[in-house]
Design a protein around this motif. Sequence first.
Motif, PDB file in Angstrom:
ATOM      1  N   ASN A 112       0.827  -1.211   0.000  1.00  0.00           N
ATOM      2  CA  ASN A 112       0.000   0.000   0.000  1.00  0.00           C
ATOM      3  C   ASN A 112       0.862   1.261   0.000  1.00  0.00           C
ATOM      4  O   ASN A 112       0.584   2.218  -0.724  1.00  0.00           O
ATOM      5  CB  ASN A 112      -0.940   0.006   1.206  1.00  0.00           C
ATOM      6  CG  ASN A 112      -2.032  -1.027   1.077  1.00  0.00           C
ATOM      7  OD1 ASN A 112      -2.363  -1.470  -0.009  1.00  0.00           O
ATOM      8  ND2 ASN A 112      -2.586  -1.428   2.209  1.00  0.00           N
ATOM      9  N   ILE A 113       1.912   1.267   0.798  1.00  0.00           N
ATOM     10  CA  ILE A 113       2.808   2.427   0.857  1.00  0.00           C
ATOM     11  C   ILE A 113       3.502   2.633  -0.487  1.00  0.00           C
ATOM     12  O   ILE A 113       3.531   3.740  -1.025  1.00  0.00           O
ATOM     13  CB  ILE A 113       3.842   2.256   1.985  1.00  0.00           C
ATOM     14  CG1 ILE A 113       3.144   2.334   3.346  1.00  0.00           C
ATOM     15  CG2 ILE A 113       4.944   3.301   1.886  1.00  0.00           C
ATOM     16  CD1 ILE A 113       4.008   1.913   4.513  1.00  0.00           C
ATOM     17  N   SER A 169       2.657   1.544  -3.427  1.00  0.00           N
ATOM     18  CA  SER A 169       1.690   1.866  -4.466  1.00  0.00           C
ATOM     19  C   SER A 169       1.306   3.342  -4.423  1.00  0.00           C
ATOM     20  O   SER A 169       1.198   3.993  -5.473  1.00  0.00           O
ATOM     21  CB  SER A 169       0.450   0.990  -4.305  1.00  0.00           C
ATOM     22  OG  SER A 169      -0.484   1.267  -5.301  1.00  0.00           O
ATOM     23  N   ARG A 170       1.118   3.869  -3.237  1.00  0.00           N
ATOM     24  CA  ARG A 170       0.779   5.294  -3.107  1.00  0.00           C
ATOM     25  C   ARG A 170       1.956   6.195  -3.449  1.00  0.00           C
ATOM     26  O   ARG A 170       1.778   7.294  -3.972  1.00  0.00           O
ATOM     27  CB  ARG A 170       0.286   5.580  -1.699  1.00  0.00           C
ATOM     28  CG  ARG A 170      -1.093   5.022  -1.455  1.00  0.00           C
ATOM     29  CD  ARG A 170      -1.631   5.445  -0.106  1.00  0.00           C
ATOM     30  NE  ARG A 170      -2.913   4.807   0.134  1.00  0.00           N
ATOM     31  CZ  ARG A 170      -3.146   3.940   1.111  1.00  0.00           C
ATOM     32  NH1 ARG A 170      -2.186   3.621   1.945  1.00  0.00           N
ATOM     33  NH2 ARG A 170      -4.338   3.398   1.254  1.00  0.00           N
ATOM     34  N   MET A 171       3.176   5.745  -3.147  1.00  0.00           N
ATOM     35  CA  MET A 171       4.363   6.552  -3.439  1.00  0.00           C
ATOM     36  C   MET A 171       4.644   6.636  -4.942  1.00  0.00           C
ATOM     37  O   MET A 171       5.047   7.684  -5.436  1.00  0.00           O
ATOM     38  CB  MET A 171       5.592   5.963  -2.736  1.00  0.00           C
ATOM     39  CG  MET A 171       5.642   6.211  -1.258  1.00  0.00           C
ATOM     40  SD  MET A 171       7.018   5.372  -0.440  1.00  0.00           S
ATOM     41  CE  MET A 171       8.403   5.959  -1.354  1.00  0.00           C
ATOM     42  N   THR A 172       4.460   5.540  -5.644  1.00  0.00           N
ATOM     43  CA  THR A 172       4.874   5.489  -7.046  1.00  0.00           C
ATOM     44  C   THR A 172       3.738   5.763  -8.018  1.00  0.00           C
ATOM     45  O   THR A 172       3.965   6.360  -9.062  1.00  0.00           O
ATOM     46  CB  THR A 172       5.472   4.115  -7.383  1.00  0.00           C
ATOM     47  OG1 THR A 172       4.490   3.107  -7.162  1.00  0.00           O
ATOM     48  CG2 THR A 172       6.702   3.845  -6.541  1.00  0.00           C
ATOM     49  N   GLU A 173       2.540   5.296  -7.708  1.00  0.00           N
ATOM     50  CA  GLU A 173       1.385   5.400  -8.600  1.00  0.00           C
ATOM     51  C   GLU A 173       1.671   4.829  -9.993  1.00  0.00           C
ATOM     52  O   GLU A 173       1.196   5.336 -11.003  1.00  0.00           O
ATOM     53  CB  GLU A 173       0.899   6.851  -8.684  1.00  0.00           C
ATOM     54  CG  GLU A 173       0.389   7.374  -7.365  1.00  0.00           C
ATOM     55  CD  GLU A 173      -0.154   8.789  -7.451  1.00  0.00           C
ATOM     56  OE1 GLU A 173      -0.192   9.358  -8.553  1.00  0.00           O
ATOM     57  OE2 GLU A 173      -0.542   9.309  -6.402  1.00  0.00           O
TER      58      GLU A 173
END
Length: 68
Positions: free
Chosen positions: A40-41, A43-47
Motif C-alpha cells: 500500500n505504501i 503503491s501510493r508513493m509510485t502510482e
Amino acid sequence: MNSKYIKLRSLSWWTGFAAVACGTVIAAGSEVAMLTPAANILSRMTEVPPAAMITFGLGLIGLRGKDG
C-alpha cells in the motif's frame, strides 16, 4: 562473480533491481497478508502499475548487461 547481468557495482543495476522488487511487492500485496502494508505504501508513493515497474526494472538490468 562473472555474470553478464548481475553487476553489484552498477547504479543502474541496483535501480532496476529495486524497481523489480517494488513491483513484485505491490503485485503480491493483495495475496500475501504480510506484504499488504508495504504494498500500500509503495503503491501510493509510485502510482505506477506493478507490471510497468517490473518491465522497467528488467529493461534497466538488460541494458546494463548488454555492455558485457
